[in-house]
Design an enzyme around this catalytic site. Sequence first.
Site, mmCIF file in Angstrom:
data_model
loop_
_atom_site.group_PDB
_atom_site.id
_atom_site.type_symbol
_atom_site.label_atom_id
_atom_site.label_comp_id
_atom_site.label_asym_id
_atom_site.label_seq_id
_atom_site.Cartn_x
_atom_site.Cartn_y
_atom_site.Cartn_z
ATOM 1 N NE ARG A 284 -1.205 -2.088 2.877
ATOM 2 C CZ ARG A 284 -1.800 -3.801 2.296
ATOM 3 N NH1 ARG A 284 -3.191 -3.682 2.523
ATOM 4 N NH2 ARG A 284 -1.136 -4.354 2.729
ATOM 5 C CB THR A 285 3.836 2.388 2.682
ATOM 6 O OG1 THR A 285 2.346 1.820 3.226
ATOM 7 C CG2 THR A 285 3.927 3.999 2.265
ATOM 8 C CE LYS B 166 25.106 -5.807 -6.879
ATOM 9 N NZ LYS B 166 25.738 -5.433 -8.059
ATOM 10 N NE ARG C 242 7.645 0.894 4.658
ATOM 11 C CZ ARG C 242 6.248 0.139 4.981
ATOM 12 N NH1 ARG C 242 5.541 -0.891 4.757
ATOM 13 N NH2 ARG C 242 5.225 0.937 5.504
ATOM 14 C CG HIS D 137 4.141 4.567 8.458
ATOM 15 N ND1 HIS D 137 3.897 4.944 7.658
ATOM 16 C CD2 HIS D 137 3.601 3.070 8.270
ATOM 17 C CE1 HIS D 137 3.598 4.312 6.709
ATOM 18 N NE2 HIS D 137 3.348 3.401 6.571
HETATM 19 C C1 NCD Z 1 1.837 -0.771 8.836
HETATM 20 C C2 NCD Z 1 3.868 -0.585 8.877
HETATM 21 O O1 NCD Z 1 4.376 -0.869 7.651
HETATM 22 O O2 NCD Z 1 3.859 0.051 9.609
HETATM 23 N N1 NCD Z 1 1.298 -1.334 7.744
HETATM 24 C C3 NCD Z 1 0.842 -0.429 6.573
HETATM 25 O O3 NCD Z 1 1.769 0.550 6.362
HETATM 26 N N2 NCD Z 1 0.265 0.093 5.314
HETATM 27 C C4 NCD Z 1 1.285 -1.618 9.795
HETATM 28 C C5 NCD Z 1 1.647 -3.088 10.061
HETATM 29 O O4 NCD Z 1 2.796 -3.373 8.985
HETATM 30 O O5 NCD Z 1 0.976 -3.562 10.701
#
Ligand code: NCD
Length: 323
Positions: A68-69, A96, A118, A148
């Site tokens: 999703r993100t 590497k 991320r 987040h």
């Molecule tokens: C979350 C995350 O990655 O922190 N998900 C997300 O970003 N949609 C929560 C999760 O992984 O449970």
Amino acid sequence: MREIENLQLNAQGQLQHFLSIEGLDKALLTEILDTAESFAGISSQNVKKVPLLRGKTIVNLFFENSTRTRATFELAATRLSADILSMNIATSATSKGESLLDTIHNIEAMQVDMFVVRHSLSGAAHFIAQHVAPHVSVINAGDGQHEHPTQAMLDMFTIRRVKKQFTGLRVAIVGDILHSRVARSQIQALNKLGAEEVRVIAPKTLLPTDVESLGVSVYYDMEAGLKDVDVVIMLRLQKERMSSALLPSESEYFKCYGLSEDKLKLAHKDAVVMHPGPINRGVEISSKVADGTQSLILQQVSNGIAVRMAVLSMTMQHRRESI
Ligand code: NCD
């Protein structure tokens, strides 16, 4: 954390990087929500594009998996007419032996304008923001167990659209608070935006020891914790972050902390159900609730695009005004 506060804002108080909810005030969070509102209609237009970031290059740097993100950042950038490059770090030079900073400086040398990061380490986005050139913005798309912030803001946007305001709202966040960067960002955003009460509901093993200091009331019992709440936010068990067995079994966990139709009846009759995804049906939430009329789970995903468009355009704005 003054340092993060200063790093996120430029001298005019505008958003330069978006690293955490910590360090931002109610006015700025509200500006993000209002800006997202102005972008929300674009996704339903026939031509889903505005030229705001034409000529800008954004790099998605995902050191951890995401569906999703990552996809909604890509769509947000595309709908603002920016060019976006999504790097699959698992197959890139860091595997590497190249250091994180060398990777960043090499991509920077390609004249990029923004990194969306991320990483499994808390503080990674902050660290990168300290080392990029002054005109480059960094957005935290989830760092370890820390924050987040765009997920929290899309959740705030979803709540505000349905409930209209935060004043008077009781919100319960249920499940694996200990490992959740989402919960940490949500708790701060809800408190800053003026929610009446933020509750966390979890077994002791899934709560940080200093949890009250985050500004929440703590419930170990789901029946008591759900009573009269307006919003129920369910969290996934982050098994990949658990170093030892913190739970008896998934079915036992569902009995005590899973959201079933019966348990949901304890909340306010107009209560809405949210989850950042990915959901684990039958572990933290039943299918009937996840797919039911009170669920906003898919609306959260759609709203993620407008909120990420807001954050991308606001962080780029600091450049236009400071040049
Ligand atoms: C979350 C995350 O990655 O922190 N998900 C997300 O970003 N949609 C929560 C999760 O992984 O449970």
